[in-house]
Scaffold this active site. Structure first.
Site, short mmCIF file in Angstrom:
data_model
loop_
_atom_site.label_atom_id
_atom_site.label_comp_id
_atom_site.label_asym_id
_atom_site.label_seq_id
_atom_site.Cartn_x
_atom_site.Cartn_y
_atom_site.Cartn_z
N PRO A 29 45.12 -9.91 -33.13
CA PRO A 29 45.10 -9.55 -34.30
C PRO A 29 44.76 -7.98 -35.57
CG PRO A 29 43.99 -11.61 -33.91
CD PRO A 29 44.03 -10.81 -32.56
N GLU A 30 46.02 -7.51 -35.19
CA GLU A 30 45.79 -6.48 -36.65
C GLU A 30 46.88 -7.12 -37.29
OE1 GLU A 30 45.67 -2.17 -34.67
OE2 GLU A 30 45.67 -3.31 -33.08
#
Length: 293
Positions: A2-3
DNA sequence: AAGTGAACCTGAAGGC
DNA sequence: TGCCTTCAGGTTCACT
């Protein structure tokens, strides 16, 4: 993975299930993730109605009809699954979401929507680098996790002039500066590599040298905003595909120009270079030595 | 101040 | 088949 774009994709997937729903119950299946769950975690959420699901950088923010505010981070391997009756969907589909190892289902939210339909939202996180915290105040800027976060790379706020100011005087490599959440909030290893490639900037260059070049700053700010916007867009389309499935199909379909492409040809037309991998601050950097100067 | 490495933790992938 | 090493999207802390 997750960015920011992945977290935003997760947020968009969860929003219709969370917003306006009443939290009927919460199962907390272990004492801690990266940090201990807040005291009375389940008890304090039970009975609350969800007002909105927001995002700041890589954090998900659940606003309720009364204290507290729930702050959630996915870490490296966190994911949510939605179970609504027979169907199941994974908002924001990435690697670890495929493994349905229930041993790593650490928290379950039981929700009831306005039509009295029940939904379960399950948080799964094999590596447990994720965390959930409470903010007692709606003034989230005061919370230790959120205070000091820099500008969002979405919208138009991040332009060349602002970026020049952020980078000014910093001796650190531009790669490290872009990863610094106090400057720009939400970029991670993948999109920093991609943005530097787009802007044609070597990841090893000093931030202050970029700052001194207005044209480069404008190009880099544009590249950051564009790569984030495109990734969010791609996440959205992947999400739609995914929700139609039973939740077990498909990776998030990325098309990276340099990330994880060591040894492969540079994709810039006419460049002819080969993507290289170096390590900066303990993390892989992928770039093209030929066209990133 | 700036930079690196380690720590947190599990799982996947590759070499032998 | 198994055993070993390396690596992974993040954040924080300890140390030069």
């Amino acid at each position: 993975m997750p960015e920011l774009p992945e977290v935003e994709t997760v947020r968009r997937g969860l929003q219709p299930v969370f917003e306006g729903a009443r939290i009927v119950d919460v199962e907390q299946r272990r004492p801690n993730l990266r940090y201990p769950f807040p005291a009375d975690f389940a008890a304090r959420l039970r009975g609350r109605t969800v007002v909105s699901l927001a995002r700041r950088a890589k954090y998900l923010i659940l606003h309720l009809d009364a204290d507290p505010v729930l702050i959630c981070h996915l870490g490296m391997s966190g994911s949510f699954r939605i179970h609504s009756g027979e169907s199941e969907a994974t908002p924001g589909d990435f690697h670890y979401a495929r493994s349905k190892d229930e041993a790593h289902d650490h928290a379950v939210f039981h929700l009831e929507d306005a039509a009295q339909a029940r939904h379960r939202v399950v948080f799964n996180d094999p590596r447990r680098f994720g965390f959930m915290l409470f903010s007692e105040s709606a003034a989230l800027d005061a919370h230790p996790s959120l205070a000091g976060l820099g500008v969002e790379p979405t919208g138009n706020a991040l332009d060349g002039r602002l970026l020049a100011g952020l980078l000014s005087g910093r001796r650190t490599p531009i790669k490290a500066a872009l990863l610094d959440q106090r400057l720009i909030a939400g970029l991670g290893n993948i999109y920093v590599c991609e943005a530097l490639w787009r802007a044609g900037i070597a990841p090893t260059r000093q931030a202050r040298d970029i700052a001194a070049d207005a044209g480069l700053c404008a190009a880099l700010a544009d590249a950051v905003r564009a790569v984030i916007a495109e990734a969010i867009h791609a996440g959205g389309s992947s999400l739609r595909d995914h929700i139609r499935t039973d939740g077990s199909l498909g990776y998030f379909q990325h098309s990276f120009s340099v990330y994880d492409r060591e040894g492969q040809p540079c994709m810039r037309p006419g460049c002819g270079g080969t993507v290289a991998r170096i390590v900066q601050a303990g993390r892989s950097t992928f770039y093209c030595p030929s066209c990133q100067a």
